[in-house]
Design an enzyme around this catalytic site. Sequence first.
Site, PDB file in Angstrom:
ATOM      1  N   ASP A 210       4.072  -1.363   5.338  1.00  0.00           N
ATOM      2  CA  ASP A 210       3.238  -2.546   5.108  1.00  0.00           C
ATOM      3  C   ASP A 210       3.904  -3.439   4.074  1.00  0.00           C
ATOM      4  O   ASP A 210       5.131  -3.486   3.998  1.00  0.00           O
ATOM      5  CB  ASP A 210       1.841  -2.083   4.654  1.00  0.00           C
TER       6      ASP A 210
ATOM      7  N   HIS B 272      -1.905  -7.011   1.464  1.00  0.00           N
ATOM      8  CA  HIS B 272      -2.371  -6.306   2.661  1.00  0.00           C
ATOM      9  C   HIS B 272      -2.197  -4.789   2.531  1.00  0.00           C
ATOM     10  O   HIS B 272      -3.117  -4.015   2.804  1.00  0.00           O
ATOM     11  CB  HIS B 272      -1.596  -6.831   3.869  1.00  0.00           C
TER      12      HIS B 272
ATOM     13  N   SER C  95      -6.463  -3.857  11.430  1.00  0.00           N
ATOM     14  CA  SER C  95      -5.685  -3.239  10.350  1.00  0.00           C
ATOM     15  C   SER C  95      -6.545  -2.243   9.596  1.00  0.00           C
ATOM     16  O   SER C  95      -6.168  -1.089   9.371  1.00  0.00           O
ATOM     17  CB  SER C  95      -5.196  -4.301   9.367  1.00  0.00           C
TER      18      SER C  95
END
Length: 578
Positions: free
Chosen positions: A152, A190, A392
Amino acid sequence: MRSGSLIRAAVAATAATGLLAGPLVGPAAAAVRTGHAAEASVAVIVRHDGTGGAEAAVARVGGTVGQHLDLVGAFTATIPAGALAAVSAAPGVRAVTLDGAVRLQGEEWNADKDQHSMYSLTQSIGAQDVWSATDASGAKLTGQGVGVAVIDSGIAPVAGLDTPGKVVNGPDLSFESQTPALRNLDTFGHGTHMAGIIAGRDSGVAAGKEADKKRFVGVAPDAHLVNMKVAAADGAVDVSQVIAAVDWVVTHKDDPGLNIRVLNLSFGTDSTQDPRLDPLSYAVEAAWKKGIVVVVSVGNDGLQESRVGMPAQNPNVLAVGAADPLTTADRSDDVVADFSTGGSATRHADLVAPGKSVVSLRVPNAFIDAAYPQARIPEDPDQRYFRGSGTSQAAAVVSGAAALLLQQRPGLTPDQVKKLLTGTADAMPAGDTLAQGAGQLDIAAAVKAPTPAVAAQGYLPATGLGSLEASRGTSHVADPDTGTELTGEVDIMGQAWTPAGWAQVCTTGTAWNGDTWNGRTWSGRTWSGSNWAGRTWSGRTWSGAVWDGRTWSGRTWSGRTWSGRTWSGQAWSASVWG
């Protein structure tokens, strides 16, 4: 930690790491609750435009200016509580944020009253029941000993992810790797959100007390996370970096202290290439066949979209869609979130998990924090949390659930984990029939179910002999000065892509040879106990590498050469922040 303390910590960290990527928290006036008595004065942080108007505004209301925070264009101050609105609106003031020394009185946010909090989420999927069960050794099922690789945008050491051993840093393969102050850190925001969902755990949570509605606890709170940073501050990443990260995880899965059994990839491209040919699809299939449960998001293109993202198109891996609890604790009315990619009869989500407005950990001043301040939790006095919606988040929930199963039964194969999770999922009567797959995750039922006798899934094996360029889909990184995109059959280092040679070493789990991948040096080879240290990438400058007929020369690799100018950002499957 109070909100101002968090900001001060972020500013202090910035001095050492350069993490700050955007403005401080927005105006504090919105946080003032009408009708509640305030104390005589409040400590604030004032962000200004450099004209002196902010200092004058503080003086006008009888306040005092404290320490200047030049790095972020701000200063601390003490002002009368009733003057917050006036100072916020004054010329030269960009934002006023409550500091932690004094806080206005008001109702605090309660996790158990928010159906999107991790407390409510772990209760809904049955994780809280699982935490009281035990494995063969008598240890509670909290994910102990299981490593989850998170490919990520990095993981920030915020509260909930800051206990020793919680996060192990793999090599930073992102464009920021050459900047020591940013290495491994999450400047986008994120990855930290996903990490919190998977395995976050506040340091004050005692063993056996994980179901604490006033603390932050992820699905598998004692699993450890292997941080594989590939995305930079704007989320930009080339598919070759993601493939390299998958290969690294396979090569090093059994290294001392890692025990990587789960790989979370909340990422997808819009590649239309056959998944049997697509290199990214092949990489995750190879990881699956090497004993790693690969959990991927189906994408956020909506229920009417018939094609899930790549690599969710690969039928072997565990593809996850997002469920929407509709703000109720009763799961019988849950639906598939309207943003979750519907898929087709041939390939759709294997199951769904909560993915709407999920509350997880915030990275102060990271890209998404600056861009979407509305995603913060106004009622949270510490300003630690951030809401995100997407497949996600749903994938991260399932990755945590897989870690719980693998602690309980370490001998499970990825196919058995998939069968257990899909075979015990709860049907959603109100949800889209196709998009929900087997139904909604029920980890408590999976833990109680007998081990299935599952052979290999029987799909035709992939070859990986397709195009790297096609695997990118429409997402390309670009030179920030000229806008020229990286295209063609070359990786991010400018090295020619030879599918047959790569596929062979990918299959055997030997794609990484020391610090070399695809013929070029990418990362340091030294293991220091918590980090892979040493040099990153193979050189400090680009000199004469030709990509798609264009020559690059003399560009210092400092995290600025490539950007996401033409990169949509949709590959990271979080649809909405807020």
